[in-house]
Design a protein around this motif. Structure first.
Motif: not given
Length: 118
Positions: A35-36, A43-50, A69-74, A79-81
């Protein structure tokens, strides 16, 4: 709080090795997952954050759940693996509290699905 809620959901929760890149270890009869946990003020959690979270956890050898605790960006929401970053099942979940427990449980169970030991 995430650790307490995972325990409430009947997962066995422990602490990983310091160099694993994950914040918590969760185990059940189905396997284990890392668990991370990423808390942000706004803000939003971005693909860069992932990508950064998964890069930090690249030595971890099981599925992972990124909890924020924040929404993910579009882009992150779709996100696809990506083989450049992801070696194992990766789930994303926005968790604000008790009302999001089903999403949290579902994400952890999905992270178990690709584990060879589960």
């Amino acid at each position: 709080m995430v650790a307490d809620m995972l325990t409430y959901l009947r997962f066995e929760v422990g602490r990983p090795r310091a160099d694993s890149g994950v914040d918590l270890l969760v185990a059940s009869p189905e396997g284990r997952a890392g668990i991370i946990v990423k808390y942000r003020e706004r803000g939003k959690f971005t693909i860069t954050d992932i990508a950064e979270a998964l890069d930090a956890a690249k030595s971890f050898d099981s599925g992972c759940v990124i909890v924020t605790n924040i929404p993910f960006s579009n882009a992150a929401a779709f996100f696809e693996e990506d083989a450049r970053y992801v070696k194992h099942p990766t789930e994303l979940v926005t968790w604000y509290g008790f009302g999001d427990n089903n999403a949290l449980r579902h994400a952890v169970n999905n992270a178990f699905s690709g584990n060879e030991d589960g």
